[in-house]
Scaffold this motif. Sequence first.
Motif, mmCIF file in Angstrom:
data_model
loop_
_atom_site.group_PDB
_atom_site.id
_atom_site.type_symbol
_atom_site.label_atom_id
_atom_site.label_comp_id
_atom_site.label_asym_id
_atom_site.label_seq_id
_atom_site.Cartn_x
_atom_site.Cartn_y
_atom_site.Cartn_z
ATOM 1 N N LEU A 92 2.609 -13.693 -5.348
ATOM 2 C CA LEU A 92 2.853 -12.733 -6.427
ATOM 3 C C LEU A 92 2.779 -13.420 -7.787
ATOM 4 C CD1 LEU A 92 5.790 -10.592 -4.972
ATOM 5 C CD2 LEU A 92 3.359 -10.061 -4.986
ATOM 6 N N ILE A 149 9.007 -6.760 -8.578
ATOM 7 C CA ILE A 149 7.976 -6.250 -7.665
ATOM 8 C C ILE A 149 8.445 -6.378 -6.218
ATOM 9 C CG2 ILE A 149 5.642 -6.671 -6.798
ATOM 10 C CD1 ILE A 149 4.933 -7.511 -9.690
ATOM 11 N N LEU A 204 8.558 -3.040 -3.884
ATOM 12 C CA LEU A 204 7.772 -2.911 -2.658
ATOM 13 C C LEU A 204 8.567 -3.282 -1.400
ATOM 14 C CD1 LEU A 204 4.332 -4.367 -3.834
ATOM 15 C CD2 LEU A 204 4.987 -1.963 -3.569
ATOM 16 N N ARG A 232 10.311 -12.696 1.266
ATOM 17 C CA ARG A 232 9.969 -13.263 -0.043
ATOM 18 C C ARG A 232 9.675 -14.762 -0.004
ATOM 19 N NH1 ARG A 232 14.457 -15.229 -2.554
ATOM 20 N NH2 ARG A 232 13.829 -14.640 -4.671
ATOM 21 N N ARG A 254 0.708 -5.173 1.584
ATOM 22 C CA ARG A 254 1.687 -4.828 0.562
ATOM 23 C C ARG A 254 1.836 -5.964 -0.451
ATOM 24 N NH1 ARG A 254 7.595 -3.434 2.590
ATOM 25 N NH2 ARG A 254 6.359 -2.808 4.412
ATOM 26 N N GLY A 279 1.230 -5.975 -4.392
ATOM 27 C CA GLY A 279 2.189 -6.530 -5.343
ATOM 28 C C GLY A 279 1.560 -7.517 -6.297
ATOM 29 N N ARG A 280 0.625 -8.333 -5.796
ATOM 30 C CA ARG A 280 -0.055 -9.292 -6.680
ATOM 31 C C ARG A 280 -0.833 -8.560 -7.773
ATOM 32 N NH1 ARG A 280 -4.113 -13.504 -4.005
ATOM 33 N NH2 ARG A 280 -5.249 -11.573 -3.655
ATOM 34 N N TYR A 301 4.370 4.025 -1.612
ATOM 35 C CA TYR A 301 4.286 3.048 -2.700
ATOM 36 C C TYR A 301 3.215 3.439 -3.721
ATOM 37 C CZ TYR A 301 7.130 0.094 0.344
ATOM 38 O OH TYR A 301 8.137 -0.395 1.131
#
Length: 264
Positions: free
Chosen positions: A107, A143, A147, A153, A167, A171-172, A201
């Motif tokens: 991310l 983020i 998401l 993480r 997903r 997010g990136r 989303y």
Amino acid sequence: MTGPVTDPTPVARLDDVHLSFAGVKAVNGVSFEVRPGELFAIIGPNGAGKTSLFNVLSGVYRPQQGSVEFMGESILGRRPHQIAAMGMARTFQNIALFEHLTVLDNLMLGRHQHITYGFLQAFAWVGTARRQEIEHRRAVEEIVDFLELEQWRTMPVGLLPYGVQKRVELGRALAMEPKLLLLDEPVAGMNLEETEDTARYVLDIRDELDVPIIMVEHDMGLVMDLADRVLVVDFGTPIATGTPDEVQRHPDVVRAYLGSEVGS
């Protein structure tokens, strides 16, 4: 469903775009515009020119004819990184993540265009570098929350389920703080549960983050449920543009793509 915001200036506009490869028409006279707050979908059979349109928009291809505008400016001749710097983000059908890096690190890569400090400042991690790093980490954590990626993480993305990897790629793209988001088959290869999560989303991105979206997708149920307007292309040629209901009833669309049972 929240509809598009009325605004005289489209976020993106293509006008009479033609693109050929060795004499073969990939895009043949396509025109459309995307309005602020809108989820605009592009559908069509395989080989219809959908990905070519994305490549024209993002600067990978330059059309032989027509105009392409983003945020009111012509982007013809601009390179992909220049268009990305203007605020256009894109996901791809095939996942393009760094599988040995964690979710957070992947991310953070989406924040690269917002980094203004140099190598020496980064090495010393003082002043501007330290302040920006903290800001970027905060943006990435938002983020993660948005998401629902908390449990993964710190895990390498290569160890994650396919739907979660998709997903992370979404997010990136969000980490770039886009003014327009291009989604290339966001639910390709997903099971029903993953598809439903992704649909939620996508709507949240449009409605809560107020990011307009152009989506290419083969899942017609998803497109008809989510999109504000739909463009249908066949062999590079536009055959219909309208609301999902209008498109489903269009006889040329029924014949070319959706099938008679959808139009009944």
